[in-house]
Scaffold this motif. Structure first.
Motif, PDB file in Angstrom:
ATOM      1  N   LEU A  15     -25.757  10.495   9.083  1.00  0.00           N
ATOM      2  CA  LEU A  15     -25.695  11.624  10.006  1.00  0.00           C
ATOM      3  C   LEU A  15     -24.251  11.867  10.421  1.00  0.00           C
ATOM      4  O   LEU A  15     -23.490  10.914  10.609  1.00  0.00           O
ATOM      5  CB  LEU A  15     -26.537  11.332  11.246  1.00  0.00           C
ATOM      6  N   PRO A  16     -23.867  13.128  10.629  1.00  0.00           N
ATOM      7  CA  PRO A  16     -22.498  13.429  11.026  1.00  0.00           C
ATOM      8  C   PRO A  16     -22.201  13.135  12.497  1.00  0.00           C
ATOM      9  O   PRO A  16     -21.049  13.036  12.891  1.00  0.00           O
ATOM     10  CB  PRO A  16     -22.366  14.918  10.726  1.00  0.00           C
ATOM     11  N   SER A  17     -23.250  13.001  13.305  1.00  0.00           N
ATOM     12  CA  SER A  17     -23.084  12.725  14.732  1.00  0.00           C
ATOM     13  C   SER A  17     -24.388  12.145  15.268  1.00  0.00           C
ATOM     14  O   SER A  17     -25.404  12.129  14.578  1.00  0.00           O
ATOM     15  CB  SER A  17     -22.715  13.998  15.492  1.00  0.00           C
ATOM     16  N   THR A  18     -24.340  11.687  16.500  1.00  0.00           N
ATOM     17  CA  THR A  18     -25.518  11.113  17.140  1.00  0.00           C
ATOM     18  C   THR A  18     -26.405  12.222  17.684  1.00  0.00           C
ATOM     19  O   THR A  18     -25.960  13.015  18.517  1.00  0.00           O
ATOM     20  CB  THR A  18     -25.111  10.171  18.282  1.00  0.00           C
ATOM     21  N   PRO A  19     -27.639  12.296  17.234  1.00  0.00           N
ATOM     22  CA  PRO A  19     -28.534  13.322  17.776  1.00  0.00           C
ATOM     23  C   PRO A  19     -28.961  12.953  19.196  1.00  0.00           C
ATOM     24  O   PRO A  19     -29.063  11.775  19.545  1.00  0.00           O
ATOM     25  CB  PRO A  19     -29.723  13.297  16.824  1.00  0.00           C
ATOM     26  N   THR A  20     -29.199  13.967  20.005  1.00  0.00           N
ATOM     27  CA  THR A  20     -29.672  13.730  21.368  1.00  0.00           C
ATOM     28  C   THR A  20     -31.094  14.237  21.564  1.00  0.00           C
ATOM     29  O   THR A  20     -31.786  13.784  22.464  1.00  0.00           O
ATOM     30  CB  THR A  20     -28.745  14.409  22.395  1.00  0.00           C
ATOM     31  N   VAL A  21     -31.510  15.188  20.729  1.00  0.00           N
ATOM     32  CA  VAL A  21     -32.845  15.776  20.829  1.00  0.00           C
ATOM     33  C   VAL A  21     -33.459  15.821  19.437  1.00  0.00           C
ATOM     34  O   VAL A  21     -32.781  16.130  18.459  1.00  0.00           O
ATOM     35  CB  VAL A  21     -32.789  17.199  21.418  1.00  0.00           C
ATOM     36  N   ALA A  22     -34.735  15.507  19.368  1.00  0.00           N
ATOM     37  CA  ALA A  22     -35.492  15.570  18.120  1.00  0.00           C
ATOM     38  C   ALA A  22     -36.750  16.396  18.368  1.00  0.00           C
ATOM     39  O   ALA A  22     -37.098  16.690  19.507  1.00  0.00           O
ATOM     40  CB  ALA A  22     -35.849  14.175  17.635  1.00  0.00           C
ATOM     41  N   THR A  23     -37.420  16.732  17.286  1.00  0.00           N
ATOM     42  CA  THR A  23     -38.646  17.526  17.377  1.00  0.00           C
ATOM     43  C   THR A  23     -39.803  16.793  16.719  1.00  0.00           C
ATOM     44  O   THR A  23     -39.672  16.296  15.609  1.00  0.00           O
ATOM     45  CB  THR A  23     -38.453  18.885  16.664  1.00  0.00           C
ATOM     46  N   ALA A  24     -40.932  16.760  17.421  1.00  0.00           N
ATOM     47  CA  ALA A  24     -42.196  16.291  16.854  1.00  0.00           C
ATOM     48  C   ALA A  24     -43.063  17.523  16.697  1.00  0.00           C
ATOM     49  O   ALA A  24     -43.383  18.190  17.676  1.00  0.00           O
ATOM     50  CB  ALA A  24     -42.863  15.275  17.765  1.00  0.00           C
ATOM     51  N   CYS A  25     -43.391  17.850  15.469  1.00  0.00           N
ATOM     52  CA  CYS A  25     -44.136  19.073  15.167  1.00  0.00           C
ATOM     53  C   CYS A  25     -45.574  18.723  14.768  1.00  0.00           C
ATOM     54  O   CYS A  25     -45.829  17.658  14.216  1.00  0.00           O
ATOM     55  CB  CYS A  25     -43.425  19.794  14.022  1.00  0.00           C
ATOM     56  N   ASN A  26     -46.491  19.641  15.037  1.00  0.00           N
ATOM     57  CA  ASN A  26     -47.888  19.423  14.681  1.00  0.00           C
ATOM     58  C   ASN A  26     -48.378  20.387  13.599  1.00  0.00           C
ATOM     59  O   ASN A  26     -49.575  20.599  13.453  1.00  0.00           O
ATOM     60  CB  ASN A  26     -48.780  19.528  15.921  1.00  0.00           C
ATOM     61  N   CYS A  27     -47.442  20.962  12.824  1.00  0.00           N
ATOM     62  CA  CYS A  27     -47.884  21.849  11.740  1.00  0.00           C
ATOM     63  C   CYS A  27     -48.693  21.030  10.732  1.00  0.00           C
ATOM     64  O   CYS A  27     -48.740  19.808  10.787  1.00  0.00           O
ATOM     65  CB  CYS A  27     -46.692  22.542  11.065  1.00  0.00           C
TER      66      CYS A  27
END
Length: 120
Positions: A15-27
């Motif tokens: 990864l190019p940087s540290t993520p702070t937010v992620a997504t959990a999707c229900n599709c």
């Protein structure tokens, strides 16, 4: 920089940087393969073993391909089929250190019905 890999290590992601937010999707796809997902500008995630060690799945509106390791089957990321300015990668965060996953805020996204975040 954070480094992750599929189970067998044939596909590696940086990864190019540290993520702070992620997504959990229900599709219909995400509810089967899980998550969470983090997003970066296309080309900014370093991926080794792709495409020679991967297979892709394209479905629905045919705008992106979901990529998995052809050996162990772990989904590693998704990428757009058409590369245009501003497009992004989706990276499956479960391929990274559990401490990183635990440190990222996960937002729930209703990709099955309303196409909205459920925790706004």
């Amino acid at each position: 920089m954070h480094e992750g890999a599929c189970h067998c290590g044939a596909v590696r992601l940086t990864l190019p940087s540290t993520p702070t937010v992620a997504t959990a999707c229900n599709c219909s796809l995400c509810r089967r393969i899980g998550g969470p997902w983090v997003y970066f500008p296309f080309g900014s995630v370093q991926i080794t073993g792709h495409p020679e060690e991967t297979a892709a799945y394209v479905w629905g509106d045919r705008t992106l391909r979901t990529v998995r390791c052809r050996h162990c089957g772990c989904v590693t990321h998704w990428e757009p089929l058409e590369i245009t300015p501003g497009v992004k990668h989706g990276v499956h965060l479960a391929n990274f250190d559990p401490a990183l996953v635990a440190a990222v805020r996960v937002r729930r996204f209703d990709g099955a019905d309303t196409w909205r975040f459920l925790d706004e």
